[in-house]
Design a protein around this motif. Structure first.
Motif, PDB file in Angstrom:
ATOM      1  N   VAL A 282      24.416  -7.124   7.276  1.00  0.00           N
ATOM      2  CA  VAL A 282      24.841  -7.298   8.553  1.00  0.00           C
ATOM      3  C   VAL A 282      25.246  -8.744   9.033  1.00  0.00           C
ATOM      4  N   ALA A 283      24.352  -9.675   8.614  1.00  0.00           N
ATOM      5  CA  ALA A 283      24.449 -10.991   8.781  1.00  0.00           C
ATOM      6  C   ALA A 283      26.019 -11.265   8.036  1.00  0.00           C
ATOM      7  N   MET A 284      26.139 -11.028   6.856  1.00  0.00           N
ATOM      8  CA  MET A 284      27.245 -11.303   6.106  1.00  0.00           C
ATOM      9  C   MET A 284      28.634 -10.753   6.533  1.00  0.00           C
ATOM     10  N   ILE A 285      28.471  -9.614   7.059  1.00  0.00           N
ATOM     11  CA  ILE A 285      29.421  -8.959   7.805  1.00  0.00           C
ATOM     12  C   ILE A 285      30.082  -9.740   9.014  1.00  0.00           C
ATOM     13  N   LEU A 286      28.975 -10.208   9.895  1.00  0.00           N
ATOM     14  CA  LEU A 286      29.414 -10.979  10.888  1.00  0.00           C
ATOM     15  C   LEU A 286      30.118 -12.095  10.488  1.00  0.00           C
ATOM     16  N   ILE A 287      29.488 -12.809   9.625  1.00  0.00           N
ATOM     17  CA  ILE A 287      30.170 -14.278   9.218  1.00  0.00           C
ATOM     18  C   ILE A 287      31.622 -14.005   8.673  1.00  0.00           C
ATOM     19  N   LEU A 288      31.967 -12.775   7.953  1.00  0.00           N
ATOM     20  CA  LEU A 288      33.122 -12.533   7.265  1.00  0.00           C
ATOM     21  C   LEU A 288      34.039 -12.310   8.550  1.00  0.00           C
ATOM     22  N   LEU A 289      33.507 -11.453   9.518  1.00  0.00           N
ATOM     23  CA  LEU A 289      34.354 -11.121  10.762  1.00  0.00           C
ATOM     24  C   LEU A 289      34.895 -12.521  11.393  1.00  0.00           C
ATOM     25  N   ALA A 290      33.813 -13.273  11.601  1.00  0.00           N
ATOM     26  CA  ALA A 290      34.002 -14.664  12.369  1.00  0.00           C
ATOM     27  C   ALA A 290      35.285 -15.464  11.391  1.00  0.00           C
ATOM     28  N   CYS A 291      35.205 -15.360  10.225  1.00  0.00           N
ATOM     29  CA  CYS A 291      36.070 -16.134   9.637  1.00  0.00           C
ATOM     30  C   CYS A 291      37.635 -15.211   9.618  1.00  0.00           C
ATOM     31  N   LEU A 292      37.538 -13.965   9.798  1.00  0.00           N
ATOM     32  CA  LEU A 292      38.836 -13.033  10.088  1.00  0.00           C
ATOM     33  C   LEU A 292      39.595 -13.590  11.408  1.00  0.00           C
ATOM     34  N   LEU A 293      38.432 -13.725  12.557  1.00  0.00           N
ATOM     35  CA  LEU A 293      39.112 -13.951  13.961  1.00  0.00           C
ATOM     36  C   LEU A 293      39.484 -15.259  13.849  1.00  0.00           C
ATOM     37  N   VAL A 294      39.267 -16.305  13.114  1.00  0.00           N
ATOM     38  CA  VAL A 294      39.656 -17.685  13.135  1.00  0.00           C
ATOM     39  C   VAL A 294      41.052 -17.611  12.435  1.00  0.00           C
ATOM     40  N   ILE A 295      41.025 -16.761  11.315  1.00  0.00           N
ATOM     41  CA  ILE A 295      42.469 -16.699  10.698  1.00  0.00           C
ATOM     42  C   ILE A 295      43.527 -16.248  11.537  1.00  0.00           C
ATOM     43  N   ALA A 296      43.150 -14.928  12.210  1.00  0.00           N
ATOM     44  CA  ALA A 296      43.829 -14.280  13.299  1.00  0.00           C
ATOM     45  C   ALA A 296      44.371 -15.392  14.384  1.00  0.00           C
ATOM     46  N   GLY A 297      43.498 -15.975  14.953  1.00  0.00           N
ATOM     47  CA  GLY A 297      44.015 -17.063  15.911  1.00  0.00           C
ATOM     48  C   GLY A 297      44.829 -17.906  15.359  1.00  0.00           C
ATOM     49  N   ILE A 298      44.826 -18.395  14.207  1.00  0.00           N
ATOM     50  CA  ILE A 298      45.909 -19.318  13.614  1.00  0.00           C
ATOM     51  C   ILE A 298      47.313 -18.567  13.492  1.00  0.00           C
ATOM     52  N   ILE A 299      47.244 -17.313  12.930  1.00  0.00           N
ATOM     53  CA  ILE A 299      48.530 -16.825  12.878  1.00  0.00           C
ATOM     54  C   ILE A 299      49.141 -16.561  14.478  1.00  0.00           C
ATOM     55  N   LEU A 300      48.343 -15.994  15.236  1.00  0.00           N
ATOM     56  CA  LEU A 300      48.791 -15.755  16.507  1.00  0.00           C
ATOM     57  C   LEU A 300      49.010 -16.894  17.342  1.00  0.00           C
ATOM     58  N   ASP A 301      48.449 -17.961  17.066  1.00  0.00           N
ATOM     59  CA  ASP A 301      48.919 -19.439  17.705  1.00  0.00           C
ATOM     60  C   ASP A 301      50.505 -19.638  17.243  1.00  0.00           C
ATOM     61  N   SER A 302      50.696 -19.416  16.197  1.00  0.00           N
ATOM     62  CA  SER A 302      52.232 -19.719  15.648  1.00  0.00           C
ATOM     63  C   SER A 302      53.109 -18.646  16.406  1.00  0.00           C
TER      64      SER A 302
END
Length: 326
Positions: A282-302
């Protein structure tokens, strides 16, 4: 001769009075609409007063028509629908939007129109810096106004005093490029956030606010409309500020993941064993989801940056058409 003709044409354009439209959204305002229409026709005699009747069941439309207003029916219920119809159906150089409940002074419209003529895109009738908190008899509305104002100004690094006022003036380019998405009373919040995101020229003008006269009832629902306003703020921040929005969510998930991971890692360093695989998973999934959210923020910011660029292009196109029309 050519220079004289050009100079005369320029002088004529400078002296030309702007076409002003007074836009009044209404739903069951027969107690006050007559006075509102008369007041605005008195202070701005050259303006056209439009009353958009939103399925009123009383004499609102009849009284407005008798007082000299152009009455237009809008069958889709909700103030947001009415604002969309007003900006779509009415063409003018300057728009003044005001509620039909006689809580705003018509005299302020003269200065508001002048400010738009000077080059501002939106002039805000600021109630909160004058008499609103004394005149408004609904304490939860006062608290809600303060909270919404503080949060939006903090998030957008702005200094707008009145986020939800219904008394505003707009330029032609703003009215024609503003995408009205809200359906109800959250429209003013949406409008303010949109203007802040697009960095349009905003001017705030303190106005005297008065509570509704006796016999006139507010259509606002403190809890229901308050929830809609908060939902609008949440949605628009996600749309216009995706980088900080998704970064904050990612940070929260990452912290939870790290907190869960620390005891598992400590046990592993001491014993060389991982007895709690579900926790590790569960901890690794949460950290992975956190990385995906940051990537989504970068894409949507463009995408958000592209939207701001497109707005500037459309604004320039409307300004060019206005100049050619003169």
């Amino acid at each position: 001769m050519g220079n004289k003709a050009t100079a005369a044409s320029t002088t004529e354009q400078a002296q030309k009075k702007p076409d002003v439209a007074i836009l009044i959204p209404c739903y069951n305002e027969e107690v006050t609409i007559g006075k509102v229409v008369s007041d605005f026709r008195r202070v701005l005699p050259d303006a056209t007063v439009y009353v958009f009747d939103n399925n009123s069941t009383d004499r609102t439309a009849q009284i407005a028509r008798e007082k000299g207003a152009v009455v237009i029916k809008e069958p889709r219920q909700g103030k947001g629908h009415v604002v969309r119809a007003m900006f779509t159906q009415v063409d003018a150089d300057i728009y003044v939007m005001v509620d039909g409940d006689d809580t705003y002074p018509a005299e302020a419209a003269v200065d508001m129109v002048s400010k738009v003529a000077e080059g501002y895109d939106m002039v805000v009738g600021d109630r909160l810096s004058s008499t609103y908190f004394e005149e408004n008899k609904r304490p939860f509305h006062n608290t809600g106004n303060r909270m919404v104002r503080a949060f939006i100004n903090w998030f957008f690094h702005a200094h707008v005093h009145d986020i939800m006022t219904g008394y505003r003036a707009f330029s032609y380019s703003f009215a024609k490029t503003y995408p009205c998405l809200s359906r109800g009373f959250e429209i003013e919040t949406e409008m303010t956030i949109y203007a802040l995101d697009k960095d349009v020229r905003i001017f705030e003008m303190p106005i005297q606010y008065r509570d509704r006269p006796e016999g006139s009832e507010s259509k606002l629902n403190t809890v229901g409309d308050g929830i809609k306003v908060l939902g609008t703020i949440f949605s628009m921040i996600r749309q216009y500020k995706p980088m900080p929005f998704f970064n904050v969510l990612g940070l929260i998930l990452a912290l939870i993941g790290v907190i869960m991971l620390v005891p598992v890692f400590a046990t592993y360093t001491e014993t060389g064993l991982v007895p709690r695989f579900p926790t590790l998973f569960v901890a690794m999934i949460l950290i992975l989801l956190a990385c995906l959210l940051v990537i989504a923020g970068i894409i949507l910011d463009s995408h958000a940056r592209r939207d701001r660029r497109d707005y500037i292009i459309h604004e320039n196109m409307f300004a060019h058409r206005q100049h050619d029309g003169e």
